[in-house]
Write a protein that holds these residues in place. Structure first.
Motif, short mmCIF file in Angstrom:
data_model
loop_
_atom_site.label_atom_id
_atom_site.label_comp_id
_atom_site.label_asym_id
_atom_site.label_seq_id
_atom_site.Cartn_x
_atom_site.Cartn_y
_atom_site.Cartn_z
N ASN A 240 0.87 -1.18 0.00
CA ASN A 240 0.00 0.00 0.00
C ASN A 240 0.91 1.23 0.00
O ASN A 240 1.48 1.60 1.02
N SER A 241 1.07 1.84 -1.16
CA SER A 241 2.02 2.96 -1.30
C SER A 241 1.61 4.17 -0.48
O SER A 241 2.45 5.02 -0.17
N ALA A 242 0.32 4.29 -0.12
CA ALA A 242 -0.15 5.46 0.61
C ALA A 242 0.39 5.49 2.04
O ALA A 242 0.36 6.53 2.70
N LEU A 243 0.88 4.37 2.53
CA LEU A 243 1.34 4.29 3.92
C LEU A 243 2.81 4.65 4.09
O LEU A 243 3.29 4.77 5.23
N TYR A 244 3.55 4.81 2.98
CA TYR A 244 4.99 5.00 3.09
C TYR A 244 5.48 6.15 2.21
O TYR A 244 4.86 6.49 1.20
N THR A 245 6.63 6.69 2.61
CA THR A 245 7.29 7.70 1.78
C THR A 245 7.97 6.99 0.62
O THR A 245 8.19 5.77 0.66
N ALA B 81 6.50 7.60 16.65
CA ALA B 81 5.83 7.89 15.37
C ALA B 81 6.78 8.65 14.45
O ALA B 81 7.47 9.59 14.86
N HIS B 82 6.80 8.22 13.21
CA HIS B 82 7.67 8.87 12.23
C HIS B 82 7.06 10.21 11.81
O HIS B 82 5.85 10.30 11.56
N PRO B 83 7.87 11.28 11.75
CA PRO B 83 7.32 12.60 11.33
C PRO B 83 6.71 12.52 9.94
O PRO B 83 7.24 11.85 9.05
N SER B 84 5.60 13.18 9.77
CA SER B 84 4.94 13.19 8.46
C SER B 84 5.74 13.98 7.43
O SER B 84 5.70 13.70 6.24
N ASN B 85 6.49 14.97 7.91
CA ASN B 85 7.30 15.79 7.01
C ASN B 85 8.78 15.48 7.25
O ASN B 85 9.37 15.87 8.26
N GLU C 44 14.31 15.04 16.74
CA GLU C 44 13.58 14.51 17.90
C GLU C 44 13.25 13.03 17.71
O GLU C 44 13.33 12.21 18.65
N PHE C 45 12.88 12.68 16.46
CA PHE C 45 12.54 11.29 16.15
C PHE C 45 13.76 10.37 16.34
O PHE C 45 13.66 9.28 16.91
N GLU C 46 14.91 10.81 15.85
CA GLU C 46 16.12 10.01 15.98
C GLU C 46 16.52 9.83 17.44
O GLU C 46 17.00 8.76 17.85
#
Length: 622
Positions: free
Chosen positions: A149-154, A549-553, A562-564
């Protein structure tokens, strides 16, 4: 059914042996492709090796045993069924039910896969088929079809995922998945097969991760993608799916140094165990009587004053039986019919019925049956100087001693002096035989003994006991004529049940119509002790740390920093989450050491029993 259970137990033991070898010696090595071959070879060996037997022949001297009816134990009782009588049936029922349920689950998984794939748009690229779905399912591959499902990933995450799934597709990992599922269906009762399947699937993920990371420049981004996929729990069971619950082990293996090539010696350690399995459990000991060479004439007409022997042994094939029947028919006009032919797993004869008939003359029947291979016997055709034909059955000892016992069809030209007449086992006269209605005669045998002749007649009004009762020999229902042909020397026990009107006869190892002394039964080799293994510690899934949670941007540097930071904290928590296997491995070693000790004691008893068996064989030969 007992043979099937023994096969399943042996195969299960081999599966357990290969799994333990992989778990303790190979699972931490980075020989992923070699581990894949090892695990598949273990499954193949587990189904093939139980069919491999080494035959050990012990030669003994043939002897005969005189008939002694008073020594045969006869009891009158009514047999009552016990739980042990129903246990094999209940075991088979439980096993079959388990197989059916798992087959139904397997079929449902195929249906679920078809629901996901049906009606979807397929994009063909080189050897791969890509399907972009809208359902919230984890990415997976099925042979050369890759679903996501390509919509779920960058875009970068999707690239990592597709590289991973391409490895699964290129190396046909779906075959490994299906094979492991089928083994789980057949050996569902064996806990090792479920761990074995898990090891296969985990190793396939190691292979895909290792190969995909070689094509990806940013290995860290790939590991982040692995963690993100853990949030997608929906997987199709019979496919190679990107999500695996043991995500930490995959990340550890990605960063682990390659194992040294000298560690490959560990694969060879399983070979001594396989050799030990064959020599402990796959040796068949066969007692073979020593015989002089018996001349067997197959392709020529006989001359007067000759005796031709058509030998039948345990290795005689159906084609050879047909050939013998054809030769006997062409040479003598005698019809030889072979029926009720049964063979064991080694294709050896264990039962056969032979009927000889010449025109409208008296027919002769010989029947031999049992649980072991038959002893050699011969169809003997002889002519005297006057050209009078006689047909006999003879055991090897009879053939070696001049075939003095004559049992067969006498030529109509041969004068017959009737010395004794037996009707239904009772001695009668010529007058009694003349009074018989021909329609009442079920069988008539002419027996020649030197200068004496006997006529034995069995009627269908055969006496009260045989007329009112069903007759069973070794559990198989027989006719009164077959009972009359049974060699009395082979009877071990005879039970008469007046209530159920049955006669049950149990014979010694093999029931034949000629005399053979029983051979002592060799002891059964001990089996390696079985039983429950220690249960490995299971982590408390309620304490499983949740990934950030992975940042959307992805261009937001502050959010990514912050994510790292949170990812590093998550990795530390994951390291402490894995259970300590040290105690479990120690328990397994202790259990295996105890079983080895028990097995050595049993082997010592077995060797003592074999020594006694050899002494008994020597005394018998003397």
């Amino acid at each position: 059914m007992e043979t099937v259970f023994i096969y399943l137990i042996k195969s299960s033991g081999l599966i357990g042996m290969f799994y333990l070898a992989y778990y303790f010696m190979l699972r931490k090595e980075t020989f992923f492709t070699s581990n894949r071959r090892f695990l598949l070879a273990g499954l193949i060996a587990s189904v093939v090796l139980p069919f491999v037997f080494i035959t050990k022949i012990i030669w003994v001297e043939p002897t005969t045993t005189p008939i002694n009816w008073p020594s045969i134990p006869v009891t009158n009782y009514t047999e009552e069924k016990t739980f042990e009588d129903y246990l094999p049936m209940l075991t088979a029922l439980a096993y079959g039910l388990g197989v059916l349920l798992l087959l139904a689950k397997f079929a449902f998984d195929f249906y679920s896969l078809n629901v996901v794939l049906k009606g979807k748009s397929i994009q063909q690229q080189a050897d791969f088929k890509f399907i972009d779905v809208i359902e919230n399912v984890a990415p997976f591959s099925y042979f050369n079809t890759i679903v996501y499902n390509s919509a779920l990933y960058t875009p970068s995450e999707l690239e990592n995922i597709l590289e991973h799934e391409k490895v699964h597709s290129e190396q046909n990992h779906t075959v490994d998945v299906l094979i492991s599922r089928l083994f789980c269906i057949v050996f569902w009762f064996n806990p090792f097969i479920w761990w074995y399947k898990k090891a296969i699937l985990q190793n396939l993920e190691f292979i895909a991760d290792n190969e995909a990371s070689k094509k990806i420049s940013d290995k860290k981004a790939y590991q982040i993608t692995l963690l993100k996929i853990t949030t997608h729990k929906n997987c199709v069971a019979i496919t190679n799916h990107f999500y695996q619950s043991l995500i930490k082990k995959r990340i550890v293996m990605l960063n682990k140094n390659q194992s040294k090539k000298r560690n490959s010696w560990k694969y060879a350690l399983v070979l001594p165990a396989l050799v030990a399995f064959v020599f402990l459990f796959q040796i068949k000991t066969i007692a073979q009587e020593k015989i002089a060479e018996i001349q067997e004439i197959e392709n020529k007409k006989t001359d007067p004053n000759t005796v031709d022997v058509y030998k039948i042994n345990k290795n005689t094939t159906d084609k050879e039986l047909d050939k013998k029947a054809s030769i006997i028919k062409n040479n003598y006009g005698i019809t030889a019919t072979f029926s009720k032919v049964k063979r064991n797993s080694d294709d050896e004869l264990i039962a056969i019925t032979v009927e000889l008939k010449k025109g409208k003359e008296i027919s002769e029947i010989m029947k031999t049956q049992g649980n072991e291979a038959i002893k050699t016997f011969g169809i003997v055709v002889s002519k005297n100087a006057k050209g009078i034909l006689a047909i006999d059955f003879a055991a090897e000892d009879k053939m070696n001693n001049g075939m003095n016992t004559k049992i067969g069809i006498v030529s109509p030209d041969e004068p017959m002096t009737m010395k004794e007449i037996f009707i239904n086992g009772a001695k009668g006269s010529q007058n009694d035989m003349d009074k018989l209605d021909p329609d009442e005669i079920e069988s008539m045998d002419v027996i020649k003994k030197s200068n004496k002749q006997e006529i034995r007649i069995i009627t269908n009004k055969h006496g009260k006991m045989l007329d009112e009762n069903d007759i069973y020999i070794n559990g198989e229902k027989v006719t009164k004529n077959e009972l009359a042909l049974l060699d009395q020397n082979t009877i071990d026990k005879m039970d008469v049940d007046k209530r159920e009107k049955t006669i049950k006869i149990v014979t010694k190892t093999n029931a034949q119509t000629f005399n053979h002394k029983d051979i002592p039964t060799p002891p059964t080799p001990p089996k390696f002790p079985e039983g429950p293994m220690p249960v490995p510690p299971i982590p408390d899934m309620s304490k499983l740390p949740a990934p950030p949670a992975h940042p959307s941007n992805v261009k937001d540097k502050k959010a990514m920093a912050e994510f790292e930071k949170k990812m590093k904290e998550f990795e530390k928590k994951m390291e402490s989450f894995e259970p300590d296997m040290t105690a479990y491995e120690k328990e397994v070693e202790e259990v295996m050491a105890k079983r080895e000790k028990i097995f050595k004691k049993e082997m010592a008893k077995y060797e003592d029993a074999m020594e006694k068996y050899r002494d008994a064989m020597e005394k018998r030969n003397d």
